[in-house]
Structure formats: C-alpha cells, structure tokens
Design a protein around this motif. Sequence first.
Motif, short mmCIF file in Angstrom:
data_model
loop_
_atom_site.label_atom_id
_atom_site.label_comp_id
_atom_site.label_asym_id
_atom_site.label_seq_id
_atom_site.Cartn_x
_atom_site.Cartn_y
_atom_site.Cartn_z
N ALA A 175 31.61 26.62 27.14
CA ALA A 175 30.40 25.88 27.51
C ALA A 175 29.91 24.97 26.39
CB ALA A 175 29.30 26.85 27.90
N ILE A 176 30.54 25.04 25.19
CA ILE A 176 30.07 24.22 24.07
C ILE A 176 30.21 22.75 24.41
CG2 ILE A 176 30.52 23.56 21.68
CD1 ILE A 176 31.39 26.42 21.18
N GLU A 177 29.12 22.01 24.34
CA GLU A 177 29.15 20.55 24.55
C GLU A 177 29.72 20.19 25.90
OE1 GLU A 177 28.29 17.74 22.58
OE2 GLU A 177 27.13 19.19 21.45
N ALA A 178 29.69 21.10 26.87
CA ALA A 178 30.20 20.77 28.19
C ALA A 178 29.32 19.69 28.79
CB ALA A 178 30.21 22.01 29.08
N PRO A 179 29.91 18.80 29.63
CA PRO A 179 29.14 17.66 30.11
C PRO A 179 27.90 18.04 30.91
CG PRO A 179 31.28 17.82 31.18
CD PRO A 179 31.30 18.76 30.03
N TRP A 180 27.93 19.23 31.54
CA TRP A 180 26.79 19.63 32.38
C TRP A 180 25.73 20.34 31.56
CZ3 TRP A 180 26.97 24.72 31.48
CH2 TRP A 180 28.22 25.26 31.19
N ALA A 181 26.06 20.73 30.31
CA ALA A 181 25.10 21.47 29.49
C ALA A 181 24.05 20.52 28.93
CB ALA A 181 25.82 22.19 28.37
N THR A 182 22.97 21.07 28.36
CA THR A 182 21.95 20.23 27.74
C THR A 182 22.60 19.44 26.61
OG1 THR A 182 20.77 22.30 27.90
CG2 THR A 182 19.55 20.39 27.11
N PRO A 183 22.53 18.12 26.68
CA PRO A 183 23.23 17.35 25.66
C PRO A 183 22.57 17.48 24.29
CG PRO A 183 21.94 15.91 27.06
CD PRO A 183 21.78 17.30 27.61
N THR A 184 23.38 17.65 23.28
CA THR A 184 22.88 17.59 21.91
C THR A 184 23.34 16.26 21.33
OG1 THR A 184 24.88 18.70 21.19
CG2 THR A 184 22.93 20.08 21.49
N VAL A 185 22.56 15.74 20.41
CA VAL A 185 22.90 14.45 19.83
C VAL A 185 24.08 14.65 18.88
CG1 VAL A 185 22.04 12.52 18.48
CG2 VAL A 185 20.51 13.76 20.01
N ILE A 186 25.12 13.87 19.10
CA ILE A 186 26.31 13.97 18.25
C ILE A 186 25.98 13.44 16.87
CG2 ILE A 186 28.62 13.07 17.92
CD1 ILE A 186 29.00 14.75 20.16
N GLN A 187 26.24 14.23 15.86
CA GLN A 187 25.99 13.82 14.48
C GLN A 187 27.32 13.71 13.75
OE1 GLN A 187 23.15 13.09 13.04
NE2 GLN A 187 21.70 13.72 14.61
N PRO A 188 27.89 12.51 13.70
CA PRO A 188 29.16 12.38 12.98
C PRO A 188 28.99 12.74 11.51
CG PRO A 188 28.67 10.44 14.27
CD PRO A 188 27.43 11.26 14.26
#
Lengths: 490, 112
Positions: A473-486
């Motif tokens: 479920a990590i970063e799954a498209p349906w999960a609450t999006p977290t801001v990607i921090q490169p």
Amino acid sequence: MSPLDLLMAAPLGFMAAALMLGPSGRWLILLAAPLMAGLALWLALLPPDAAYLVGQWDLPLGILLRADGVARLMILATALVIGAVGLHALAEPPEKPGHAAQAETFWPLVYLMWAGANAGFLTTDLFNLYVTLEMVSLAAVALAAMGSLAAALRYFMIALLGSLAYLLGVALTVARYDTVDVILLAQVAEADLATLLALGLMTAGLLIKAALFPMHGWLPPAHAAAPAPASALLSAIAVKLGFVILVRLWFEAFAAVTGPAALHVLGGLGAAAVIYGSIQAMRQDRLKPLVAYSTVAQVGYLFLAFPLVAGTVEPSGAWAGMTLHGVAHMLAKAAMFLAAGLMLKAVAGDRIADLGGLAQAMPLTVTAFGLAVVSLMGLPPSGGFTAKFLLLSAAIEQGAFLYAGVLVIGGLLAAVYLFRALSACFAPLAGAGPDTASRGPVTGGVQAVAPLALAGLAIVMGFAGTALVDVSAIEAPWATPTVIQPEAAP
Amino acid sequence: MDLPLPVLLSTGHLYAVTGAALVGLGLYAFITLRHPLRQLLAVNVVGAGIFLILGGLGRGPDATDPFPQALVITGIVVAVALTAFGAAMIVRQAQTRAAAKPAADDNENPAP
C-alpha cells in the motif's frame, strides 16, 4: 547515493564485468546475489516517500525513480529469484550438449535483465519505461534463443511489434501533454481521443509483452524450449514488467480516463486466460510446456484483478491481492521451472510419464516442485493463497461473482494439471520395480536447494500476509498522496 | 476543409501524416510477409514512421520543442541496437539451416 540508483547501476556494472571476465564471469553471482538482495531489502525498508531524480534534472525533463509498494515488492522478489536462479545456474550451467559457449553468454543477459527489471519497476517516466522494456525484452529473447532460435525469433518479432505500439502511444502522449511522467500525467489527463488512442496503443503493446490471452502465442514455445534457469527468469520476471507498466498506466497516469467497461475488458481477458491456460496445461503431455501454459493462466489472475481494484472505494485488499499474486507467482514459477529442469535432466526425457520413481530418487527437488504447486494452486498457507483470498473476498464484496467463480475454478483446474505432474513423480518406475538406483544421479547441493528455497519463500509469504499488504500500500495511487521529496543533491 | 500547405508544414502535421502512412505500410508488410528479414525491415519502417510522428508533432510554428527530439534520438539508438540483434539472430538461423542442409543432401545422394 541511494539504493534507488544503485539497484539499476550495480547490475549494469556486473554485466560489463561478466562480459570482460568471460568464462570466469560466472563467479560474479556470488557477489551479486547477496549485494542485490541487501540493496532490495534496504529499498523495502526506506521511508514511504523515498524518491530520486536521476542527475538532479527536475520534472518534466528529469527521470523520477520512486519506491512505491509495487516496486519494493517486485524488486525484492526479483533479487531473490535472480539470486537463487543464478546460484542454481552456477552449479548447473545452462547449456545444451555441444554448446559449451552458451553458458558464458547466460551471465551478461541475466544482469541486463536484472538492471532493466529494477529500472522498470522504479521509474515513473513512460519513455524510460520503453527503454527498460527493451532491455528486458532483449535479454529475454537472447535467453529464449539459448533453447530454440526459431521460437526466440518469433518472440523477438512479436515483442518488437509490441514495443513499437507502446512507443507510438508514448509519442501521442508527448504530443498531447508534453510530458511522459506518470505523476504529472495523472494531474492533467483528460478523456479525449488522443489520450484514449495513446492508452489503447500502449496497452496493446504491453499486453503482448505480458502475454495476456489472446496475445500469449509466443510464450509457451519460447519458455518451454529455453534451458531451465532461462525459463525461470522469462516466466518470473520478463512478463511481470509489462504488467507493472500497465498498472502504472491504468491506475496512476490515466486513472481518470479509464472507464469500467475497459477495465472489464482486461478483467474478462484475464478470466479467459485463466481458463484457457489451465485447459491447455491439462492437455500437455510434456512437463515444460505444462509449466509454460501455467504461466499463461497465472498471468490471467493479474489482469482479472484490474476491475476488482477499480471497482471499490477501498481497494487496498484487491490491490494487495494483485501485487502479492505477482510476487508469489515469481517465486513459485521460478522454483517450478528450476525443479522441472533438474527432474527432466535426471530422467533424460521431457514427458510427464517419464517422471516415475523420482520422488524416491530426488526428494529435495520433488519437494520443491510440490511446494511450488501448493502456492500456484492457492492452497493455504502460501503466498498464492493470501493473494487469491484477497482477490476472492474483493470479488465477493463487489458482487463480481463471475470473477469469483473464475478464481475458484482456476484453482481447481491448477490442481488438476499440477497434481498430474506431481503424482507422476510418485508413480512406481515402469518395468524396473522398486529399485530406483538406475533413475539417474541423486542431485543435492546448490542446484537442488535453490528451487527449494524459492518455493519455501512462496510458502513463507503466506505467514507474512499483513506485513506484505502494508508494504504493497506504500504510495499506492489510491492511498492519500504524500508529496514526493526528491533527495537533495549530495 | 482545404488547409493551406504552409500551415500544414509549419505546424509539422505533414511529418505526422507521412509518419502515419509509414506506420501503416510497415504494419501491412509485417503482417503479409513471412520471411524474418523482411519482417525486420517492415518493423524498421514502422519505427521510422513513429519517429517522424514524434519529431514532427514537437515542431512548433516558431520554435522547435527539443523534448520530443531527445526522445527520438534515444528511440533511434534502441531501434538500431534491436535491429542489429534481430539481424544477427536471422543470420545465425540461416547458418544453422545451411549447415544442416548439405548433410541431409549427402545422405540422400551419396557422393559418386
């Protein structure tokens, strides 16, 4: 440095080293297997928002590598499968009699496939995915050519057509949106003609690569003819990349575009693949084509899950079922091909009827085959069971009884065709009585332990169910999006 | 529906239409021809068409978008590598067949 780019760079380094070292290049696997397994484990334990911009170029020009749940599980399973297959091949060089040079060419191809698969699982850039798709296809065709050049050439042509269909879709996406990044596309995608055409072309190309019925024709001859370690890699890894890219397209980049009707087309093809592949597997009287047709059936489950994931507001169960099915199939099918290779070598034949007496002669290998059967059929406790259980409960929850029925019937059909092969091993040796000494050498050592370890891992997955569901479920498209921090520049 | 030619050229649509025609021709050849070498050439025609579409659509009226062109260059590299690989396999298959054939003939017609 981050495991995200090391997972791509290290196999390429090993490939170059294997090419330069020639015959002694095979020993590199002793270094590569633990190193890659460690990197994959590191990746699995990274914080959820782990991402890396290659060369620090910003999106949309840059290429983003991102460790979501699917990538973590697939890369870990890839490392385990290639590690085990590599150690097996070290003890049991994959060559036809009279083709000693073949064993040498096996190793660079393995590393090429490893780099391509890892890059493909991590990247979110559709064009970069095209390049990784070609890396894996190139390695897969060359590995298939170790068995039958004619089957490999057929595979090559059809794979090339699939790549070009995908590339045309990418070209249309570039023209329409001026970006090929999955995450950016998800924000701007609209259901217009150009988008639908692009998605259709990319999907058609990837379905060829993933060998979904009715585009599976190239798979059984190519996978059945290749040497056992090559077959294991083809069935476990090469077909999975097409599937993962389709997941990226359908659930992430174009999630707003895909309608239920299109998802049910994919699900229906998946269901047809389960039934057709199983029936074809039942009709085989040789072992390796049976295992190859089982791959056609098992790929069907992956796509049968598409409408189940999309058809609910809380898709974590179906999503995990789909992902874990892919992982369990990788482990179990690689184990099964390796075990089948050892069994057929011991009896010097390729028919299921030849396998009599093997249960006494090579208990380790037959046990590995049996454990792989348990996971592929979906008997508890195993990774295959966890995956099928999650998919089945999602199907029943949504009232999708057709898919639920196919899931149950597919398991029964798998029992029919896999037990036929397994029971042949326990049959008494025709005409030779209980004496099994003449049944070929009793193989032990690494080549017998590798399939046993892989099949054992497929079983152990059944005990690690909830932890794996959480990872998927990590970063799954349906999960609450977290801001990607490169990652910041070092 | 008659678009003036300069507009077609400046927006790059002529390239895309030509590319589409090449894709169609290549696909037709791929399906109708059986020899692997001809199929490989047909696939290359399809590839050339796709690169033309990709490059042409990035061509604006004033400036050219470098992004599709970077993709085209990478795509051409991949296509060249795959074509070489495919050609090598076809050559190997022809050699294997040629090596198998005289032996079969010898068995049928023993040397005088």
